[in-house]
Scaffold this active site. Structure first.
Site, PDB file in Angstrom:
ATOM      1  N   ARG A 174       0.839  -1.212   0.000  1.00 36.16           N
ATOM      2  CA  ARG A 174       0.000   0.000   0.000  1.00 36.16           C
ATOM      3  C   ARG A 174       0.875   1.264   0.000  1.00 36.16           C
ATOM      4  NH1 ARG A 174      -5.302   0.007   1.968  1.00 36.16           N
ATOM      5  NH2 ARG A 174      -4.931   1.838   3.266  1.00 36.16           N
ATOM      6  N   ARG A 178       9.977   5.331  -3.193  1.00 35.92           N
ATOM      7  CA  ARG A 178      10.276   6.309  -4.248  1.00 35.92           C
ATOM      8  C   ARG A 178      11.705   6.800  -4.169  1.00 35.92           C
ATOM      9  NH1 ARG A 178       6.023   9.879  -2.577  1.00 35.92           N
ATOM     10  NH2 ARG A 178       4.230   8.961  -3.612  1.00 35.92           N
ATOM     11  N   ARG A 253      -9.564  -6.653  12.885  1.00 38.43           N
ATOM     12  CA  ARG A 253      -8.720  -5.924  13.821  1.00 38.43           C
ATOM     13  C   ARG A 253      -9.518  -4.716  14.272  1.00 38.43           C
ATOM     14  NH1 ARG A 253      -5.159  -7.060  17.431  1.00 38.43           N
ATOM     15  NH2 ARG A 253      -3.435  -5.592  17.614  1.00 38.43           N
ATOM     16  N   ARG A 284      -0.357   5.821  15.989  1.00 39.48           N
ATOM     17  CA  ARG A 284      -0.200   7.165  15.433  1.00 39.48           C
ATOM     18  C   ARG A 284      -0.958   8.195  16.256  1.00 39.48           C
ATOM     19  NH1 ARG A 284      -2.830   5.318   9.540  1.00 39.48           N
ATOM     20  NH2 ARG A 284      -4.690   4.385  10.428  1.00 39.48           N
ATOM     21  N   GLU A 306      -4.263   6.593  18.345  1.00 44.01           N
ATOM     22  CA  GLU A 306      -4.928   5.417  17.775  1.00 44.01           C
ATOM     23  C   GLU A 306      -4.252   4.157  18.316  1.00 44.01           C
ATOM     24  OE1 GLU A 306      -5.754   6.153  13.598  1.00 44.01           O
ATOM     25  OE2 GLU A 306      -5.493   4.021  13.217  1.00 44.01           O
ATOM     26  N   TYR A 354     -10.030  -4.883   2.300  1.00 48.18           N
ATOM     27  CA  TYR A 354      -9.339  -3.716   2.856  1.00 48.18           C
ATOM     28  C   TYR A 354      -9.501  -2.543   1.871  1.00 48.18           C
ATOM     29  CZ  TYR A 354      -5.299  -1.517   5.327  1.00 48.18           C
ATOM     30  OH  TYR A 354      -4.461  -0.706   6.061  1.00 48.18           O
ATOM     31  N   ASP A 356     -10.252   1.202   0.510  1.00 49.09           N
ATOM     32  CA  ASP A 356     -10.237   2.624   0.833  1.00 49.09           C
ATOM     33  C   ASP A 356     -11.520   3.264   0.286  1.00 49.09           C
ATOM     34  OD1 ASP A 356      -7.916   2.839   2.311  1.00 49.09           O
ATOM     35  OD2 ASP A 356      -6.637   3.039   0.551  1.00 49.09           O
TER      36      ASP A 356
HETATM   37  P1  FAD Z   1     -18.481   1.485   7.019  1.00 49.44           P
HETATM   38  O1  FAD Z   1     -18.027   2.894   6.992  1.00 49.44           O
HETATM   39  O2  FAD Z   1     -17.934   0.592   8.095  1.00 49.44           O
HETATM   40  O3  FAD Z   1     -20.065   1.493   7.077  1.00 49.44           O
HETATM   41  C1  FAD Z   1     -20.812   0.366   7.439  1.00 49.44           C
HETATM   42  C2  FAD Z   1     -21.945   0.870   8.325  1.00 49.44           C
HETATM   43  O4  FAD Z   1     -22.829  -0.223   8.594  1.00 49.44           O
HETATM   44  C3  FAD Z   1     -21.443   1.367   9.668  1.00 49.44           C
HETATM   45  O5  FAD Z   1     -21.949   2.654   9.898  1.00 49.44           O
HETATM   46  C4  FAD Z   1     -21.992   0.349  10.657  1.00 49.44           C
HETATM   47  O6  FAD Z   1     -22.317   0.918  11.916  1.00 49.44           O
HETATM   48  C5  FAD Z   1     -23.233  -0.139   9.935  1.00 49.44           C
HETATM   49  N1  FAD Z   1     -23.663  -1.469  10.336  1.00 49.44           N
HETATM   50  C6  FAD Z   1     -22.882  -2.581  10.473  1.00 49.44           C
HETATM   51  N2  FAD Z   1     -23.632  -3.607  10.903  1.00 49.44           N
HETATM   52  C7  FAD Z   1     -24.897  -3.153  11.034  1.00 49.44           C
HETATM   53  C8  FAD Z   1     -26.109  -3.751  11.457  1.00 49.44           C
HETATM   54  N3  FAD Z   1     -26.143  -5.023  11.859  1.00 49.44           N
HETATM   55  N4  FAD Z   1     -27.225  -2.988  11.483  1.00 49.44           N
HETATM   56  C9  FAD Z   1     -27.200  -1.681  11.109  1.00 49.44           C
HETATM   57  N5  FAD Z   1     -26.064  -1.070  10.716  1.00 49.44           N
HETATM   58  C10 FAD Z   1     -24.924  -1.792  10.672  1.00 49.44           C
HETATM   59  N6  FAD Z   1      -9.926   5.196   3.406  1.00 49.44           N
HETATM   60  C11 FAD Z   1      -9.329   6.123   2.609  1.00 49.44           C
HETATM   61  O7  FAD Z   1      -9.651   6.198   1.413  1.00 49.44           O
HETATM   62  N7  FAD Z   1      -8.380   6.989   3.108  1.00 49.44           N
HETATM   63  C12 FAD Z   1      -7.990   6.967   4.416  1.00 49.44           C
HETATM   64  O8  FAD Z   1      -7.145   7.765   4.825  1.00 49.44           O
HETATM   65  C13 FAD Z   1      -8.597   5.993   5.273  1.00 49.44           C
HETATM   66  N8  FAD Z   1      -8.232   5.919   6.574  1.00 49.44           N
HETATM   67  C14 FAD Z   1      -8.826   4.997   7.383  1.00 49.44           C
HETATM   68  C15 FAD Z   1      -8.440   4.960   8.720  1.00 49.44           C
HETATM   69  C16 FAD Z   1      -9.036   4.025   9.585  1.00 49.44           C
HETATM   70  C17 FAD Z   1      -8.598   3.982  11.013  1.00 49.44           C
HETATM   71  C18 FAD Z   1     -10.028   3.129   9.077  1.00 49.44           C
HETATM   72  C19 FAD Z   1     -10.671   2.130   9.995  1.00 49.44           C
HETATM   73  C20 FAD Z   1     -10.415   3.172   7.752  1.00 49.44           C
HETATM   74  C21 FAD Z   1      -9.820   4.104   6.886  1.00 49.44           C
HETATM   75  N9  FAD Z   1     -10.185   4.192   5.547  1.00 49.44           N
HETATM   76  C22 FAD Z   1      -9.582   5.115   4.724  1.00 49.44           C
HETATM   77  C23 FAD Z   1     -11.198   3.267   4.954  1.00 49.44           C
HETATM   78  C24 FAD Z   1     -12.623   3.833   4.968  1.00 49.44           C
HETATM   79  O9  FAD Z   1     -13.028   4.079   6.286  1.00 49.44           O
HETATM   80  C25 FAD Z   1     -13.552   2.798   4.318  1.00 49.44           C
HETATM   81  O10 FAD Z   1     -13.129   2.503   3.008  1.00 49.44           O
HETATM   82  C26 FAD Z   1     -15.018   3.211   4.237  1.00 49.44           C
HETATM   83  O11 FAD Z   1     -15.445   3.966   5.338  1.00 49.44           O
HETATM   84  C27 FAD Z   1     -15.855   1.961   4.127  1.00 49.44           C
HETATM   85  O12 FAD Z   1     -17.215   2.277   3.922  1.00 49.44           O
HETATM   86  P2  FAD Z   1     -18.306   1.135   4.127  1.00 49.44           P
HETATM   87  O13 FAD Z   1     -19.602   1.746   3.817  1.00 49.44           O
HETATM   88  O14 FAD Z   1     -17.882  -0.072   3.399  1.00 49.44           O
HETATM   89  O15 FAD Z   1     -18.173   0.725   5.661  1.00 49.44           O
HETATM   90  N1  UDP Z   2       3.087   0.670   7.925  1.00 54.65           N
HETATM   91  C1  UDP Z   2       4.292   0.602   8.600  1.00 54.65           C
HETATM   92  N2  UDP Z   2       4.841   1.745   9.102  1.00 54.65           N
HETATM   93  C2  UDP Z   2       4.260   2.945   8.954  1.00 54.65           C
HETATM   94  C3  UDP Z   2       3.034   3.027   8.267  1.00 54.65           C
HETATM   95  C4  UDP Z   2       2.469   1.859   7.759  1.00 54.65           C
HETATM   96  O1  UDP Z   2       4.846  -0.469   8.763  1.00 54.65           O
HETATM   97  O2  UDP Z   2       4.811   3.956   9.445  1.00 54.65           O
HETATM   98  C5  UDP Z   2       2.515  -0.592   7.394  1.00 54.65           C
HETATM   99  C6  UDP Z   2       1.563  -1.238   8.406  1.00 54.65           C
HETATM  100  O3  UDP Z   2       1.648  -2.641   8.272  1.00 54.65           O
HETATM  101  C7  UDP Z   2       0.207  -0.732   7.944  1.00 54.65           C
HETATM  102  C8  UDP Z   2       0.395  -0.773   6.433  1.00 54.65           C
HETATM  103  O4  UDP Z   2       1.751  -0.340   6.235  1.00 54.65           O
HETATM  104  O5  UDP Z   2      -0.837  -1.566   8.379  1.00 54.65           O
HETATM  105  C9  UDP Z   2      -0.545   0.092   5.638  1.00 54.65           C
HETATM  106  O6  UDP Z   2      -0.421   1.430   6.097  1.00 54.65           O
HETATM  107  P1  UDP Z   2      -1.588   2.482   5.883  1.00 54.65           P
HETATM  108  O7  UDP Z   2      -1.083   3.797   6.328  1.00 54.65           O
HETATM  109  O8  UDP Z   2      -2.081   2.356   4.491  1.00 54.65           O
HETATM  110  O9  UDP Z   2      -2.686   1.926   6.905  1.00 54.65           O
HETATM  111  P2  UDP Z   2      -4.166   2.425   7.289  1.00 54.65           P
HETATM  112  O10 UDP Z   2      -4.177   3.925   7.161  1.00 54.65           O
HETATM  113  O11 UDP Z   2      -5.088   1.710   6.343  1.00 54.65           O
HETATM  114  O12 UDP Z   2      -4.311   1.957   8.699  1.00 54.65           O
END
Ligand code: FAD
Ligand code: UDP
Length: 374
Positions: A174, A178, A253, A284, A306, A354, A356
């Site tokens: 991911r 560079r 997780r 982080r 986090e 996984y 985004d």
């Molecule tokens: P979700 O956002 O999980 O939506 C599913 C919804 O269904 C939730 O609101 C949940 O409460 C609801 N639900 C589940 N079960 C039930 C049930 N039984 N009844 C009613 N409701 C229910 N993506 C990026 O592009 N850039 C980023 O920088 C980025 N950072 C992230 C950082 C973190 C810590 C995490 C966890 C994710 C990150 N993502 C990022 C990914 C991004 O959050 C997801 O791609 C996106 O939110 C997924 O949308 P979704 O609709 O699939 O799921």
């Molecule tokens: N990662 C790492 N060191 C860092 C940042 C990321 O080893 O400083 C690894 C780690 O395994 C992480 C993965 O790269 O789960 C993907 O990172 P990303 O920032 O895309 O994770 P997310 O924002 O989805 O949690």
């Protein structure tokens, strides 16, 4: 249910919201249920002290897909934020992702050729060659042992609660590697943060007379009724839970977020600082105001630590753990899903991927095309 709906959408995250929006535009009546108290799923943001706080972890929108970029821009204007996290390893600061700034800080090298030679030397000493079998081998093959030990191993093993030798190689791919002095975390054409936050995007998608939204409502509290009463269901929760875990649990997780407001104007000088050692219990710290370029109270700031956490039933399943065992179990669940002709499984949890945000929007638009243009 006094009104006849065409669709029940379970989950008001990005997948559910795109689907509901597109269905409503096609004249369908949609009910959305969401178990949390708010819409937007994990992209939910809330204003605190004049800035948008990312409640479920930092979210940076990035994509090279122009269709997805144009799509999301209908619902918000994006700022020019470029993600450039910095790593703190035992008090030493290194630029991310792995680029000439990192190599130079670490080894004093100045040119791409010097950096490449250093990495090749470390890779040869570690005897890594051929197809990488796990995350550790993949990381060493890409950037050598020094960076693996200082910037990857500790962070990765905290984040996933497993040895890097047991994790799939794709997770580390991911991150760009560079040989230029470029700290942009993504290679994508388009990137930014929505001015005014992410929640408005989902709210606008759902603001349609044909869509009714009910929060604080869990599908599983009334599963049989929902399946019976609605002709079509779009399910974005956990696919293994939908089938009552009958083939066994998929692994997830979880995370714990600790957010505090501090009486300082600028706490860490960057939106994201990663703690890449094994000892610091969090991965982080996010300082939310730096996503918005000087907005907010100059006297205070909001930060979020986090902490990775084990997942067990009832916890928030933030990440699917896409190793071979779980992916093959998911395939078995996908076979069961195919036998549910009136249920569409979507999103990070419904498709156990996984994803985004841009990938979720793309996947939802593909589902929309299949559903309505068939
Ligand atoms: P979700 O956002 O999980 O939506 C599913 C919804 O269904 C939730 O609101 C949940 O409460 C609801 N639900 C589940 N079960 C039930 C049930 N039984 N009844 C009613 N409701 C229910 N993506 C990026 O592009 N850039 C980023 O920088 C980025 N950072 C992230 C950082 C973190 C810590 C995490 C966890 C994710 C990150 N993502 C990022 C990914 C991004 O959050 C997801 O791609 C996106 O939110 C997924 O949308 P979704 O609709 O699939 O799921
Ligand atoms: N990662 C790492 N060191 C860092 C940042 C990321 O080893 O400083 C690894 C780690 O395994 C992480 C993965 O790269 O789960 C993907 O990172 P990303 O920032 O895309 O994770 P997310 O924002 O989805 O949690």
């Amino acid at each position: 249910m006094d009104k006849q709906y065409d669709y029940l959408v379970v989950g008001a995250g990005l997948f559910g919201a795109v689907f509901a929006h597109e269905a409503a535009l096609r004249g369908k009546r949609v009910k959305v249920i969401e178990k949390r108290a708010h819409v937007a799923g994990n992209i939910y943001t809330k204003e605190v002290a004049g800035i948008q706080v990312h409640q479920y972890g930092a979210h940076i929108f990035h994509t090279s897909d122009r269709e997805v970029w144009n799509y999301v821009n209908q619902f918000a204007e994006f700022n020019r934020y470029t993600n450039s996290p910095v790593a703190n390893y035992h008090g030493h600061m290194y630029n991310l992702p792995f680029n000439m700034n990192t190599f130079s800080e670490l080894w004093g090298v100045r040119t791409p050729a010097e950096a490449a030679a250093k990495i090749a030397e470390q890779k040869a000493a570690a005897k890594v060659s051929g197809q990488p079998r796990n995350l550790e081998e993949q990381a060493i093959a890409l950037i050598g042992t020094d960076i693996y030990h200082k910037l990857i191993k500790g962070y990765t093993e905290k984040q996933w609660g497993q040895k890097a030798t047991e994790l799939p190689a794709f997770i580390i791919r991911r991150l760009p590697v560079r040989y230029t002095y470029d700290n942009n975390y993504f290679n994508d054409t388009y990137q930014g943060i929505p001015i005014g936050g992410y929640t408005q995007i989902v709210e606008k998608m759902l603001a349609h007379p044909e869509i009714d939204v009910e929060t604080n409502t869990d599908f599983f509290a009334n599963k049989a009724h929902y399946l019976n009463a609605y002709p079509r269901v779009v399910f974005t929760g956990m696919i293994d839970q939908f089938f009552n875990y009958q083939l066994g649990e998929l692994a997830y997780r979880s995370l714990r977020f600790e957010t505090e407001t501090l009486p300082v104007g600028n706490y860490q000088g960057n939106a994201v600082i990663n703690y890449t050692d094994a000892e610091t219990p969090y991965t982080r710290i996010i300082e939310h105001k730096h996503f918005e370029f000087g907005k907010g109270d100059p006297e205070q700031t909001v930060i979020t630590r986090e902490y990775p956490a084990n997942w067990q039933r009832g916890d928030e399943p933030y990440y699917p753990v896409n190793n071979q065992t779980n992916n093959s179990l998911y395939k078995q669940y996908a076979k069961l899903a195919a036998q549910e002709p009136n249920v569409i499984f979507g999103g990070r949890l419904g498709q156990y991927r996984y994803y985004d945000m841009h990938q979720v929007i793309h996947a939802a638009l593909v589902t929309v095309a299949t559903e309505f243009d068939k």
